[in-house]
Design a protein around this motif. Sequence first.
Motif, short mmCIF file in Angstrom:
data_model
loop_
_atom_site.label_atom_id
_atom_site.label_comp_id
_atom_site.label_asym_id
_atom_site.label_seq_id
_atom_site.Cartn_x
_atom_site.Cartn_y
_atom_site.Cartn_z
N GLU A 212 0.83 -1.22 0.00
CA GLU A 212 0.00 0.00 0.00
C GLU A 212 0.85 1.26 0.00
O GLU A 212 0.55 2.24 -0.67
CB GLU A 212 -0.90 0.02 1.25
CG GLU A 212 -1.96 -1.06 1.24
CD GLU A 212 -2.64 -1.18 2.59
OE1 GLU A 212 -3.35 -0.24 2.97
OE2 GLU A 212 -2.43 -2.21 3.26
N CYS A 213 1.94 1.19 0.77
CA CYS A 213 2.80 2.36 0.89
C CYS A 213 3.48 2.70 -0.44
O CYS A 213 3.57 3.87 -0.83
CB CYS A 213 3.83 2.08 1.96
SG CYS A 213 4.59 3.54 2.57
N LYS A 242 -7.54 -3.62 -0.13
CA LYS A 242 -6.92 -2.98 1.04
C LYS A 242 -6.58 -1.52 0.72
O LYS A 242 -6.75 -0.65 1.53
CB LYS A 242 -5.64 -3.73 1.44
CG LYS A 242 -5.85 -4.73 2.56
CD LYS A 242 -4.54 -5.05 3.27
CE LYS A 242 -3.54 -5.73 2.37
NZ LYS A 242 -2.37 -6.27 3.04
N LEU A 243 -6.10 -1.33 -0.52
CA LEU A 243 -5.70 0.01 -0.93
C LEU A 243 -6.90 0.95 -0.96
O LEU A 243 -6.79 2.12 -0.61
CB LEU A 243 -5.05 -0.06 -2.32
CG LEU A 243 -4.33 1.19 -2.78
CD1 LEU A 243 -3.10 1.43 -1.94
CD2 LEU A 243 -3.95 1.07 -4.24
N TYR A 245 -9.28 1.06 0.91
CA TYR A 245 -9.71 1.47 2.24
C TYR A 245 -8.59 2.20 2.97
O TYR A 245 -8.66 2.43 4.17
CB TYR A 245 -10.14 0.24 3.07
CG TYR A 245 -11.45 -0.31 2.62
CD1 TYR A 245 -12.64 0.34 2.96
CD2 TYR A 245 -11.52 -1.45 1.83
CE1 TYR A 245 -13.86 -0.14 2.54
CE2 TYR A 245 -12.74 -1.94 1.40
CZ TYR A 245 -13.91 -1.28 1.76
OH TYR A 245 -15.11 -1.76 1.34
N ASN A 246 -7.54 2.54 2.22
CA ASN A 246 -6.38 3.17 2.86
C ASN A 246 -6.58 4.68 2.92
O ASN A 246 -6.63 5.37 1.92
CB ASN A 246 -5.13 2.81 2.06
CG ASN A 246 -3.87 3.29 2.73
OD1 ASN A 246 -3.78 4.44 3.14
ND2 ASN A 246 -2.91 2.40 2.86
N LYS A 280 -14.76 0.41 7.04
CA LYS A 280 -13.44 -0.08 7.40
C LYS A 280 -13.40 -0.54 8.85
O LYS A 280 -12.83 -1.54 9.20
CB LYS A 280 -12.40 1.03 7.17
CG LYS A 280 -10.99 0.51 7.35
CD LYS A 280 -10.00 1.64 7.36
CE LYS A 280 -8.64 1.06 7.74
NZ LYS A 280 -7.60 2.03 7.84
#
Length: 342
Positions: A212-213, A242-243, A245-246, A280
């Motif tokens: 994600e980072c 996942k991304l 919801y980042n 989330k």
Amino acid sequence: MYNTMIKGLCKVSNNVIAIALLRLMDERGCKPDVVTYNTVIDSLCKDKMIDDAFNLFKEMVFQKGISPSVISYSSLIDGLCKLGGRWDEASKMLQEMLDDGISPDVLTFNILVDAYCKEGKVKEAEDVINIMMLKRGILPDLVTYSSLIDGCCLRGEMSKAISVFDSMSFRGIFPGVVTYSSLLNGYCKSLKIEEAMNLFHEVTRKGLKPDECTCGIILEGLCNNHKIEEALTLFHLMGDSKLSYNIVVYNILKDGASKCGKLDIATVLFQDLTNKGYLKNKHYDDVEMLLEKMDEIGYSLDVSTLSLLIDSIAAGSLDTAMSTLISKLVPDELIDSPSYSA
DNA sequence: CTAGGGTTAG
């Protein structure tokens, strides 16, 4: 048995209970060994409780007569370096370790290399690597090279970073996502977005899954180069649940859209973000209550909320009862709309 | 055999 429990406690940073358990096992005649002490010392160092770590170290050595190992020293040196670079104390510990007849290993050297690189002292880091190789006969590994590459990138010395990267590959060491992440960050910060994108595509082609980072870095790079549309396209192409919801990624895109003057896009992203906050955190009960309330007062869902909920249903993260409730709230004008008919 | 390393983005 005790060591396993202490390890578990340290993993979740429950140092107080870990120390209490260490005392308890001692009382019960099950003597803590160097592994027990190292586990807790390292955990204390990671939580920046360096004084407590040193007290435990002294207790182990002087009260219990247990000899420290390379791990005991390395943990303390790492703690000192990460605590705002307490170099004097760190080098004192290094000397103490050598006087004790304990040889530093590749992990010990990597701690020093990383600490220097984080301070932008690439030259000093290279000196450490040379000492490691020539005087100790230890070869640098993936972490050594990655730290050095990161140091070069932080200074914007991209050609040097690439030459280190090449020599690493030449030595048969495969770069990891962290290695690429440093390079991407360096290119983006040097406003070399073309190079960054080429590298990003190379990473993807190799089948490496950027985290994600890393995705955040490249998206921010695009935004800072006024390529918000390209950033949004890439964000959707990444298609990582996942991304999506980042919160950091959302803020990067939202700020990017604002900076590019695309206030409409920024508004939609902000709306998306507030909606996803609920999901989330798995506040499904709150969402359900809200939907019920909306049903009672005859309120219809807006398009962006609806598409978010439909995505959640498709992803299987919302149950059937919720789906039924949502279907009741779909506004009439959307029922036969092609984009929602499937 | 057990214990230690690079985490980078708003």
